[in-house]
Design an enzyme around this catalytic site. Sequence first.
Site, PDB file in Angstrom:
ATOM      1  N   ASN A   5       0.838  -1.214   0.000  1.00 12.71           N
ATOM      2  CA  ASN A   5       0.000   0.000   0.000  1.00 12.71           C
ATOM      3  C   ASN A   5       0.865   1.254   0.000  1.00 12.71           C
ATOM      4  O   ASN A   5       0.532   2.237  -0.662  1.00 12.71           O
ATOM      5  CB  ASN A   5      -0.968  -0.003   1.180  1.00 12.71           C
ATOM      6  N   HIS A  26      -8.362  -1.379   5.793  1.00 12.19           N
ATOM      7  CA  HIS A  26      -8.656  -2.695   6.368  1.00 12.19           C
ATOM      8  C   HIS A  26      -9.249  -3.601   5.292  1.00 12.19           C
ATOM      9  O   HIS A  26     -10.121  -3.168   4.533  1.00 12.19           O
ATOM     10  CB  HIS A  26      -9.623  -2.541   7.545  1.00 12.19           C
TER      11      HIS A  26
HETATM   12  C1  GAR Z   1      -3.401  -4.704   3.939  1.00 15.27           C
HETATM   13  O1  GAR Z   1      -4.162  -5.667   3.269  1.00 15.27           O
HETATM   14  C2  GAR Z   1      -4.224  -4.018   5.004  1.00 15.27           C
HETATM   15  O2  GAR Z   1      -5.555  -3.921   4.643  1.00 15.27           O
HETATM   16  C3  GAR Z   1      -4.029  -4.915   6.193  1.00 15.27           C
HETATM   17  O3  GAR Z   1      -2.678  -5.280   6.121  1.00 15.27           O
HETATM   18  C4  GAR Z   1      -2.292  -5.383   4.759  1.00 15.27           C
HETATM   19  C5  GAR Z   1      -0.941  -4.734   4.582  1.00 15.27           C
HETATM   20  O4  GAR Z   1      -0.431  -4.980   3.301  1.00 15.27           O
HETATM   21  N1  GAR Z   1      -4.365  -4.256   7.407  1.00 15.27           N
HETATM   22  C6  GAR Z   1      -5.035  -4.816   8.413  1.00 15.27           C
HETATM   23  O5  GAR Z   1      -5.390  -5.984   8.416  1.00 15.27           O
HETATM   24  C7  GAR Z   1      -5.333  -3.879   9.571  1.00 15.27           C
HETATM   25  N2  GAR Z   1      -6.230  -4.470  10.489  1.00 15.27           N
HETATM   26  P1  GAR Z   1       0.822  -4.173   2.740  1.00 15.27           P
HETATM   27  O6  GAR Z   1       1.897  -4.204   3.814  1.00 15.27           O
HETATM   28  O7  GAR Z   1       1.254  -4.916   1.526  1.00 15.27           O
HETATM   29  O8  GAR Z   1       0.386  -2.763   2.426  1.00 15.27           O
END
Ligand code: GAR
Length: 212
Positions: free
Chosen positions: A14, A110
Site C-alpha cells: 500500500n 482494512h
Molecule cells: C493490507 O491488506 C491491510 O488492509 C491490512 O494489512 C495489509 C498490509 O499490506 N491491514 C489490516 O489488516 C489492519 N487491520 P501491505 O503491507 O502490503 O500494504
Amino acid sequence: MKRIAVLASGNGSNLEAILTAIERGEIQNARVTLVISDQEKAYALVRAEKHGIPRALFRKEDYPDRESYDRALLALLQANQIDLVVLAGFMRLLSPVMVEAFRNRMMNIHPSLLPAFPGRRGVADALAYGVKVTGCTVHFVDEGMDSGPIILQEALAIREDDTVESLTERIHRLEHRLYPKAIDLWVRGKIRFEGRRCYIEQAETGAPERLG
Ligand code: GAR
C-alpha cells in the site's frame, strides 16, 4: 504541500501504491516525508529507502508501555510537521494520545467491509464465515479497533474456489486503488464530517454526496 507519514509493519504494497500515485500526479500537493515501522524486517522500510524517504524504527521492546511508545511516536511526527498519518498494514493499536493528536488526520485501511471482520485476520475471517461479498475499507482512526468513521469502501464477490491467498491478492488490488483516492480527497479538503459520517464534496455542484 501536505506532509504524510506512512506507518507499516509488513510488505508495504500500500505504501508503494501511494508513492506511485504521488509520482503519477494522482495525488497532488502531498509528499510522503517519513516512513515508520515497528518491525525491523518490514519490507516497507526497504521500499522507503529505495524512494529516498527518511525511515524510523519503533520497536515495542524499546519502550516500557504503549503510552510511552506512542508519546515518542507522536513527538517524532510533530517534529517532522506531519499533516496526515497513513496506517498501511500497521499492526499496533494506537493509544488515545495519538488518536487525539491526529483526530480526522489519521487513516487506516482494512481488508474487509467494516464493521464486519475487524482485527488482524479480516480476509481469513470473512472466508471462514462464508460471506459471499467482502471488500476493503478506508477509515479515520478512532480509539477503537478498526472502528472509526468510514471514508471509502469497495466490495468484491468471494469465489467458491477462493483461498486466503487468492482473496488477499484481489483485495490488495482494490486497496491500491482506494487508498490513494481517499488520501487525495483528504489532501484536497473534500471530506466533510457529520457525527461519524463522512461526506465527499462533489466538485461540480459543491453538494456533498454520501459515499460508502
Ligand atoms: C493490507 O491488506 C491491510 O488492509 C491490512 O494489512 C495489509 C498490509 O499490506 N491491514 C489490516 O489488516 C489492519 N487491520 P501491505 O503491507 O502490503 O500494504
